[in-house]
Design a protein around this motif. Structure first.
Motif, mmCIF file in Angstrom:
data_model
loop_
_atom_site.group_PDB
_atom_site.id
_atom_site.type_symbol
_atom_site.label_atom_id
_atom_site.label_comp_id
_atom_site.label_asym_id
_atom_site.label_seq_id
_atom_site.Cartn_x
_atom_site.Cartn_y
_atom_site.Cartn_z
ATOM 1 N N ALA A 1 0.724 -0.980 -0.012
ATOM 2 C CA ALA A 1 -0.015 -0.145 0.261
ATOM 3 C C ALA A 1 0.911 1.309 -0.038
ATOM 4 C CB ALA A 1 -0.868 -0.078 1.273
ATOM 5 N N PRO A 2 0.398 2.553 -0.488
ATOM 6 C CA PRO A 2 1.125 3.602 -0.429
ATOM 7 C C PRO A 2 1.860 3.802 0.788
ATOM 8 C CG PRO A 2 -0.816 3.945 -1.712
ATOM 9 C CD PRO A 2 -0.935 2.675 -1.002
ATOM 10 N N GLY A 3 3.056 4.161 1.078
ATOM 11 C CA GLY A 3 3.568 4.444 2.185
ATOM 12 C C GLY A 3 4.091 3.457 3.140
ATOM 13 N N LYS A 4 3.576 2.096 2.630
ATOM 14 C CA LYS A 4 4.037 1.169 3.485
ATOM 15 C C LYS A 4 4.836 0.123 2.892
ATOM 16 C CE LYS A 4 -0.398 1.129 5.984
ATOM 17 N NZ LYS A 4 -1.705 0.236 6.358
ATOM 18 N N GLU A 5 5.583 -0.943 3.621
ATOM 19 C CA GLU A 5 6.346 -1.594 3.217
ATOM 20 C C GLU A 5 5.683 -2.668 2.577
ATOM 21 O OE1 GLU A 5 10.109 -1.273 6.542
ATOM 22 O OE2 GLU A 5 8.909 -3.032 6.090
ATOM 23 N N ARG A 6 6.168 -3.527 1.536
ATOM 24 C CA ARG A 6 5.678 -4.769 0.985
ATOM 25 C C ARG A 6 5.426 -5.930 2.058
ATOM 26 N NH1 ARG A 6 7.672 -6.296 -5.070
ATOM 27 N NH2 ARG A 6 7.337 -4.077 -5.060
ATOM 28 N N GLU A 7 4.304 -6.662 2.073
ATOM 29 C CA GLU A 7 4.113 -7.488 2.878
ATOM 30 C C GLU A 7 3.540 -8.866 2.250
ATOM 31 O OE1 GLU A 7 0.764 -6.441 5.724
ATOM 32 O OE2 GLU A 7 -0.666 -6.165 3.804
ATOM 33 N N GLY A 8 3.973 -9.720 2.827
ATOM 34 C CA GLY A 8 3.336 -11.139 2.493
ATOM 35 C C GLY A 8 1.916 -11.559 2.730
ATOM 36 N N VAL A 9 1.165 -11.935 1.565
ATOM 37 C CA VAL A 9 -0.122 -12.294 1.817
ATOM 38 C C VAL A 9 -0.377 -13.786 1.906
ATOM 39 C CG1 VAL A 9 -2.338 -12.129 0.475
ATOM 40 C CG2 VAL A 9 -0.937 -10.166 0.484
ATOM 41 N N ALA A 10 0.143 -14.665 0.720
ATOM 42 C CA ALA A 10 0.017 -15.761 0.805
ATOM 43 C C ALA A 10 1.040 -16.564 -0.295
ATOM 44 C CB ALA A 10 -1.475 -16.462 0.013
ATOM 45 N N ILE A 11 1.394 -17.945 0.332
ATOM 46 C CA ILE A 11 2.453 -18.644 -0.291
ATOM 47 C C ILE A 11 1.890 -20.059 -0.530
ATOM 48 C CG2 ILE A 11 4.784 -19.484 0.119
ATOM 49 C CD1 ILE A 11 5.025 -16.715 -0.325
ATOM 50 N N ILE A 12 2.366 -20.580 -1.902
ATOM 51 C CA ILE A 12 1.849 -21.956 -1.918
ATOM 52 C C ILE A 12 2.995 -22.807 -2.774
ATOM 53 C CG2 ILE A 12 1.179 -21.399 -4.563
ATOM 54 C CD1 ILE A 12 -0.995 -23.529 -3.969
ATOM 55 N N TYR A 13 3.519 -23.864 -2.032
ATOM 56 C CA TYR A 13 4.852 -24.607 -2.499
ATOM 57 C C TYR A 13 4.356 -25.539 -3.615
ATOM 58 C CZ TYR A 13 7.011 -23.345 2.070
ATOM 59 O OH TYR A 13 7.493 -22.812 3.043
ATOM 60 N N SER A 14 5.421 -26.103 -4.156
ATOM 61 C CA SER A 14 5.107 -26.937 -5.417
ATOM 62 C C SER A 14 4.380 -28.112 -4.990
ATOM 63 C CB SER A 14 6.635 -27.227 -5.933
ATOM 64 O OG SER A 14 6.475 -28.035 -6.814
ATOM 65 N N GLY A 15 3.419 -28.454 -5.805
ATOM 66 C CA GLY A 15 2.843 -29.520 -5.459
ATOM 67 C C GLY A 15 1.258 -28.984 -4.959
ATOM 68 N N GLY A 16 1.354 -27.578 -4.704
ATOM 69 C CA GLY A 16 -0.006 -26.970 -4.425
ATOM 70 C C GLY A 16 -0.952 -27.250 -3.200
ATOM 71 N N VAL A 17 -0.225 -28.068 -2.290
ATOM 72 C CA VAL A 17 -0.924 -28.794 -1.067
ATOM 73 C C VAL A 17 -0.532 -27.660 0.094
ATOM 74 C CG1 VAL A 17 -1.162 -30.507 0.485
ATOM 75 C CG2 VAL A 17 -0.934 -30.910 -1.939
ATOM 76 N N ASP A 18 0.905 -27.505 0.304
ATOM 77 C CA ASP A 18 0.921 -26.628 1.411
ATOM 78 C C ASP A 18 0.991 -25.034 1.010
ATOM 79 O OD1 ASP A 18 3.772 -29.124 2.079
ATOM 80 O OD2 ASP A 18 1.815 -29.004 3.034
ATOM 81 N N THR A 19 -0.005 -24.399 2.000
ATOM 82 C CA THR A 19 -0.060 -23.097 1.845
ATOM 83 C C THR A 19 0.359 -22.134 3.256
ATOM 84 O OG1 THR A 19 -2.178 -23.190 2.313
ATOM 85 C CG2 THR A 19 -1.522 -23.291 -0.055
ATOM 86 N N SER A 20 0.567 -20.942 3.025
ATOM 87 C CA SER A 20 0.759 -20.239 4.189
ATOM 88 C C SER A 20 -0.100 -18.855 3.823
ATOM 89 C CB SER A 20 2.197 -19.939 4.606
ATOM 90 O OG SER A 20 2.373 -19.233 5.653
ATOM 91 N N TYR A 21 -0.634 -18.183 4.852
ATOM 92 C CA TYR A 21 -1.466 -17.260 4.856
ATOM 93 C C TYR A 21 -0.999 -16.103 6.006
ATOM 94 C CZ TYR A 21 -4.432 -19.593 1.444
ATOM 95 O OH TYR A 21 -5.033 -20.312 0.514
ATOM 96 N N ALA A 22 -1.147 -15.019 5.591
ATOM 97 C CA ALA A 22 -1.203 -13.762 6.734
ATOM 98 C C ALA A 22 -2.086 -13.734 7.477
ATOM 99 C CB ALA A 22 -0.863 -12.412 6.023
#
Length: 127
Positions: free
Chosen positions: A40-61
């Motif tokens: 967002a303007p004036g803010k640092e880049r932040e992680g939202v979601a990650i998915i690992y190869s294989g499409g099963v393991d995920t991580s969310y903010a």
């Protein structure tokens, strides 16, 4: 370096939905992980979601858990982010990223450790 092209952003009212897409120039299944970050303007880049190869393991903010879903279609070399129940604070530029080296960092806290980025797609949520 893999080329990434995001699309699907736009303007939506609070409570609405959007689906972001990220088309990759290389096989998505070969990537250790892929993810979405936002800034967002004036803010640092932040992680939202990650998915690992294989499409099963995920991580969310924590801020998006239960509202956003990350997925990938290896046949189309495309990464997705389904965003539901959007809030004003979700307004940001959303970026797609990849981690090609297996075993490397795949978290939400250090965007500078990823090796490829798209140009971003703007999401604006209004009341």
């Amino acid at each position: 370096q893999v080329q990434l092209v995001e699309s699907g952003g736009g303007s939506v009212q609070a409570g609405g939905s959007l689906r972001l897409s990220c088309a990759a120039s290389e096989y998505t299944y070969s990537k250790y992980c892929m993810g979405w970050f936002r800034q967002a303007p004036g803010k640092e880049r932040e992680g939202v979601a990650i998915i690992y190869s294989g499409g099963v393991d995920t991580s969310y903010a924590d801020s998006v858990k239960g509202r956003f879903t990350i997925s990938q279609d290896n046949g189309k070399n495309t990464l997705y982010l389904q965003m539901n129940s959007l809030k004003l604070e979700d307004t940001a530029m959303y970026y797609c990223t990849t981690q090609r080296i297996w075993g490397s960092y795949c978290g939400l806290n250090y965007p500078n450790r990823y090796d490829s980025w798209g140009q971003g797609t703007q999401v604006t949520v209004s009341s």
